[in-house]
Design an enzyme around this catalytic site. Structure first.
Site, PDB file in Angstrom:
ATOM      1  N   ILE A 159       9.693  -6.063  -2.803  1.00 26.88           N
ATOM      2  CA  ILE A 159       8.797  -5.171  -3.549  1.00 26.88           C
ATOM      3  C   ILE A 159       9.193  -5.139  -5.030  1.00 26.88           C
ATOM      4  CG2 ILE A 159       7.979  -2.780  -3.771  1.00 26.88           C
ATOM      5  CD1 ILE A 159       8.414  -2.588  -0.638  1.00 26.88           C
ATOM      6  N   ALA A 238      10.014   4.191  -3.372  1.00 26.04           N
ATOM      7  CA  ALA A 238      10.918   3.641  -2.347  1.00 26.04           C
ATOM      8  C   ALA A 238      11.287   4.716  -1.326  1.00 26.04           C
ATOM      9  CB  ALA A 238      12.144   3.048  -3.019  1.00 26.04           C
ATOM     10  N   ARG A 239      12.287   5.513  -1.649  1.00 23.32           N
ATOM     11  CA  ARG A 239      12.700   6.611  -0.767  1.00 23.32           C
ATOM     12  C   ARG A 239      13.106   7.810  -1.621  1.00 23.32           C
ATOM     13  NH1 ARG A 239      10.237   4.578   2.611  1.00 23.32           N
ATOM     14  NH2 ARG A 239      10.880   3.882   4.680  1.00 23.32           N
ATOM     15  N   ASP A 263       6.201   9.039  -5.244  1.00 25.95           N
ATOM     16  CA  ASP A 263       5.387   8.876  -4.028  1.00 25.95           C
ATOM     17  C   ASP A 263       6.170   9.295  -2.797  1.00 25.95           C
ATOM     18  OD1 ASP A 263       3.069   7.930  -2.573  1.00 25.95           O
ATOM     19  OD2 ASP A 263       4.218   6.156  -1.997  1.00 25.95           O
ATOM     20  N   GLU A 268      10.790  14.839   2.813  1.00 20.47           N
ATOM     21  CA  GLU A 268       9.332  14.934   2.909  1.00 20.47           C
ATOM     22  C   GLU A 268       8.883  15.176   4.349  1.00 20.47           C
ATOM     23  OE1 GLU A 268       8.618  10.966   1.220  1.00 20.47           O
ATOM     24  OE2 GLU A 268       7.817  10.350   3.169  1.00 20.47           O
ATOM     25  N   HIS A 286       3.336   9.747  -0.235  1.00 20.97           N
ATOM     26  CA  HIS A 286       3.867   8.529   0.406  1.00 20.97           C
ATOM     27  C   HIS A 286       2.730   7.550   0.765  1.00 20.97           C
ATOM     28  CE1 HIS A 286       7.550   6.959   2.837  1.00 20.97           C
ATOM     29  NE2 HIS A 286       6.792   5.954   2.427  1.00 20.97           N
ATOM     30  N   GLY A 288       2.485   4.403  -0.518  1.00 21.70           N
ATOM     31  CA  GLY A 288       2.844   3.026  -0.904  1.00 21.70           C
ATOM     32  C   GLY A 288       2.116   1.931  -0.147  1.00 21.70           C
ATOM     33  N   SER A 289       2.132   1.997   1.161  1.00 22.74           N
ATOM     34  CA  SER A 289       1.524   0.913   1.951  1.00 22.74           C
ATOM     35  C   SER A 289       0.134   1.289   2.472  1.00 22.74           C
ATOM     36  CB  SER A 289       2.433   0.575   3.143  1.00 22.74           C
ATOM     37  OG  SER A 289       2.555   1.694   4.004  1.00 22.74           O
TER      38      SER A 289
END
Ligand code: DGY
Length: 319
Positions: A159, A238-239, A263, A268, A286, A288-289
């Site tokens: 990524i 990422a995290r 994000d 979370e 969240h 991202g994907s």
């Protein structure tokens, strides 16, 4: 011969559930309720495989309670920090994940965070929705260009590499901090750093793209933030665990960090409540994907891995 039993912890794209239903005696979660440890353990009774998500806590206690019938856990994610991998290894449970197929989506979302933070998009949207926009004005809501600025990428995996490629399209000069120095075709001309103290002062924009876990927990802390240039922008797709929220919030308040795009959050879906009070932070859930194409591909890849392990093979996405 009867089909193997698969516990699917959360709702999945229709085509993925259809495939799971045709290959397995699949146990679905049609109401898409958040899972509990008891729910996972109960649902896995007699199951051969579990297909879980980053929102499920597959910690050592949960893994210890899984029935002996479970041979493989597939996770609908590239990240595996929600799964206690040593506990799985100790029980002989294989783990498969979803690398590659979410690279572009997550890199695009990273660019969105960078641009939204730099151009004050969250703040502007809130103003328009609140009916407070009185019209165009020469000094209204000025942000900053990203073109010509230096982007530092912490974590140059797939990524991070895609972010480097995309950022160059925006005219950014890219640096990266990574354990290893990558060959040119993977670094896309980005400049390598092996220590954070020389890397961070160059980051007009810092993008966190490293994996979560104990090793990177609170990596972006007060000491490291102090090494960023004043007015830096921070993006994290990422995290959440990579960031010491108290330190970042203090820097967003003081202006040392001009803006952030986040994000992901430590703990979370809960997040530090002070983020809600800050105009200069863009907050996403969240995502991202989260594209139709990506989520379908993730599900199919997770199923490929589970099929392979149960069939006695060693899939490429074995963690
Ligand atoms: C992952 O794959 O680890 C993501 O966080 C889910 O989008």
């Amino acid at each position: 011969m009867s089909k193997p039993i698969l516990l699917v912890t959360r709702r999945l794209p229709e085509s993925v559930e259809a495939r799971a239903a045709s290959s397995y005696q699949a146990r679905f979660n049609p109401a898409d309720q958040r899972t509990t440890q008891a729910g996972i353990v109960e649902g896995a009774a007699g199951a051969d495989a579990v297909l879980c998500c980053p929102a499920d806590r597959m910690d050592a206690a949960t893994i210890a309670l899984l029935p002996a019938s479970v041979r493989v856990i597939g996770t609908f994610s590239v990240g595996t920090d929600h799964i206690d991998l040593p506990a799985c290894a100790a029980r002989g449970i294989a783990v498969v994940n979803t690398p590659d197929v979410l690279t572009e989506a997550t890199a695009e979302l990273t660019m969105l965070l960078i641009l939204a933070a730099a151009r004050r998009a969250g703040e502007g949207e809130r103003m328009v929705r609140a009916g407070e926009w009185t019209g165009w004005a020469p000094t209204q809501m000025l942000g900053t260009l990203v073109s010509g600025r230096r982007l530092g990428i912490f974590g140059m995996g797939r990524i991070g590499q895609a972010v480097a490629r995309m950022a160059q399209g925006f005219g950014m000069k890219v640096h990266y901090l990574n354990r290893s120095h990558l060959p040119e075709e993977r670094s896309h001309g980005a400049i390598y750093h092996d220590t954070w103290d020389t890397f961070l002062p160059l980051c007009d924009v810092l993008s966190l793209n490293a994996p979560g876990g104990a090793e990177t927990r609170h990596w972006l802390n007060a000491e490291r933030i102090a090494h960023l240039p004043r007015g830096a922008i921070v993006a994290n797709a990422a995290r959440g665990s990579l960031v010491d929220d108290v330190a970042l919030i203090a820097a967003l308040r003081s202006g040392h960090v001009a803006a952030a795009g986040l994000d992901v959050f430590d703990g979370e879906p809960a997040l530090h409540p002070d983020y809600m009070t800050l105009e200069n932070v863009v907050l996403l859930p969240h995502l991202g994907s989260a594209t139709v194409e990506t989520r379908r591909a993730m599900g199919m890849l997770a199923l490929d891995g589970i099929d392979a392990v149960l069939g006695g093979a060693r899939p490429a996405n074995l963690v």
